[in-house]
Write a protein that holds these residues in place. Structure first.
Motif, PDB file in Angstrom:
ATOM      1  N   ARG A  62      11.941   0.702  -8.425  1.00  0.00           N
ATOM      2  CA  ARG A  62      12.446   1.243  -7.161  1.00  0.00           C
ATOM      3  C   ARG A  62      12.460   2.753  -7.263  1.00  0.00           C
ATOM      4  O   ARG A  62      12.860   3.317  -8.284  1.00  0.00           O
ATOM      5  N   ILE A  63      11.991   3.408  -6.202  1.00  0.00           N
ATOM      6  CA  ILE A  63      11.917   4.860  -6.188  1.00  0.00           C
ATOM      7  C   ILE A  63      12.500   5.408  -4.887  1.00  0.00           C
ATOM      8  O   ILE A  63      12.638   4.697  -3.897  1.00  0.00           O
ATOM      9  N   ALA A  64      12.841   6.683  -4.921  1.00  0.00           N
ATOM     10  CA  ALA A  64      13.183   7.436  -3.720  1.00  0.00           C
ATOM     11  C   ALA A  64      12.003   8.368  -3.476  1.00  0.00           C
ATOM     12  O   ALA A  64      11.442   8.939  -4.414  1.00  0.00           O
ATOM     13  N   PHE A  65      11.601   8.512  -2.204  1.00  0.00           N
ATOM     14  CA  PHE A  65      10.427   9.327  -1.924  1.00  0.00           C
ATOM     15  C   PHE A  65      10.588  10.090  -0.617  1.00  0.00           C
ATOM     16  O   PHE A  65      11.370   9.717   0.242  1.00  0.00           O
ATOM     17  N   CYS A  66       9.819  11.145  -0.516  1.00  0.00           N
ATOM     18  CA  CYS A  66       9.777  11.965   0.684  1.00  0.00           C
ATOM     19  C   CYS A  66       8.835  11.295   1.683  1.00  0.00           C
ATOM     20  O   CYS A  66       7.750  10.871   1.322  1.00  0.00           O
ATOM     21  N   ASP A  67       9.268  11.177   2.918  1.00  0.00           N
ATOM     22  CA  ASP A  67       8.487  10.435   3.910  1.00  0.00           C
ATOM     23  C   ASP A  67       7.453  11.301   4.634  1.00  0.00           C
ATOM     24  O   ASP A  67       6.649  10.798   5.375  1.00  0.00           O
ATOM     25  N   THR A  68       7.470  12.603   4.426  1.00  0.00           N
ATOM     26  CA  THR A  68       6.514  13.441   5.137  1.00  0.00           C
ATOM     27  C   THR A  68       5.128  13.286   4.541  1.00  0.00           C
ATOM     28  O   THR A  68       4.934  13.444   3.344  1.00  0.00           O
ATOM     29  N   GLY A  69       4.185  12.932   5.351  1.00  0.00           N
ATOM     30  CA  GLY A  69       2.808  12.821   4.904  1.00  0.00           C
ATOM     31  C   GLY A  69       2.395  11.451   4.411  1.00  0.00           C
ATOM     32  O   GLY A  69       1.240  11.250   4.072  1.00  0.00           O
ATOM     33  N   GLY A  70       3.298  10.497   4.363  1.00  0.00           N
ATOM     34  CA  GLY A  70       2.938   9.150   3.935  1.00  0.00           C
ATOM     35  C   GLY A  70       2.141   8.432   5.018  1.00  0.00           C
ATOM     36  O   GLY A  70       2.285   8.696   6.204  1.00  0.00           O
ATOM     37  N   LEU A  71       1.291   7.526   4.603  1.00  0.00           N
ATOM     38  CA  LEU A  71       0.480   6.732   5.530  1.00  0.00           C
ATOM     39  C   LEU A  71       1.056   5.328   5.595  1.00  0.00           C
ATOM     40  O   LEU A  71       1.270   4.688   4.573  1.00  0.00           O
ATOM     41  N   TYR A  72       1.332   4.861   6.808  1.00  0.00           N
ATOM     42  CA  TYR A  72       1.896   3.522   6.998  1.00  0.00           C
ATOM     43  C   TYR A  72       0.777   2.545   7.329  1.00  0.00           C
ATOM     44  O   TYR A  72      -0.064   2.814   8.168  1.00  0.00           O
ATOM     45  N   ILE A  73       0.827   1.383   6.652  1.00  0.00           N
ATOM     46  CA  ILE A  73      -0.174   0.337   6.873  1.00  0.00           C
ATOM     47  C   ILE A  73       0.546  -0.999   6.847  1.00  0.00           C
ATOM     48  O   ILE A  73       1.447  -1.199   6.039  1.00  0.00           O
ATOM     49  N   LYS A  74       0.168  -1.926   7.714  1.00  0.00           N
ATOM     50  CA  LYS A  74       0.784  -3.243   7.743  1.00  0.00           C
ATOM     51  C   LYS A  74      -0.290  -4.292   7.482  1.00  0.00           C
ATOM     52  O   LYS A  74      -1.283  -4.357   8.200  1.00  0.00           O
ATOM     53  N   VAL A  75      -0.081  -5.098   6.431  1.00  0.00           N
ATOM     54  CA  VAL A  75      -1.019  -6.150   6.057  1.00  0.00           C
ATOM     55  C   VAL A  75      -0.224  -7.434   5.855  1.00  0.00           C
ATOM     56  O   VAL A  75       0.712  -7.459   5.052  1.00  0.00           O
ATOM     57  N   ASP A  76      -0.583  -8.480   6.581  1.00  0.00           N
ATOM     58  CA  ASP A  76       0.095  -9.777   6.474  1.00  0.00           C
ATOM     59  C   ASP A  76       1.609  -9.639   6.596  1.00  0.00           C
ATOM     60  O   ASP A  76       2.370 -10.154   5.786  1.00  0.00           O
TER      61      ASP A  76
END
Length: 92
Positions: A62-76
């Motif tokens: 489990r990690i904490a991450f910065c959400d700026t610039g992330g790419l969202y993808i939905k699969v199944d």
């Protein structure tokens, strides 16, 4: 279908913690405070796949991450956030 990370990216399954405002708008937990000066909490999730394996991060952590610039993808019906290692803030 399984999505696997390649190159220097990390695929994270983001923790869900959405809240509804009084008007019915869905807000992430980072936007639920009335105090505009409050520093928002980072986004959290579990590493599902790592493009270039190393000793720093492992699948399942489990990690904490910065959400700026992330790419969202939905699969199944699984929502992935694709980030780089530089976007990781810390391990939980």
């Amino acid at each position: 279908m399984r999505l696997v990370a390649v190159n220097d990216v990390i695929m994270v399954i983001k923790d869900h913690g959405e809240y509804k405002s009084s008007g019915g708008i869905i807000l992430p937990p980072q936007m639920t405070s009335d105090n505009i000066m409050e520093i928002p909490a980072p986004y959290t999730g579990t590493i599902d796949s790592i493009g270039i394996p190393d000793d720093e991060y492992q699948v399942g952590e489990r990690i904490a991450f910065c959400d700026t610039g992330g790419l969202y993808i939905k699969v199944d019906d699984i929502e992935y956030v694709i980030i780089t290692k530089e976007m990781v803030i810390g391990k939980l």
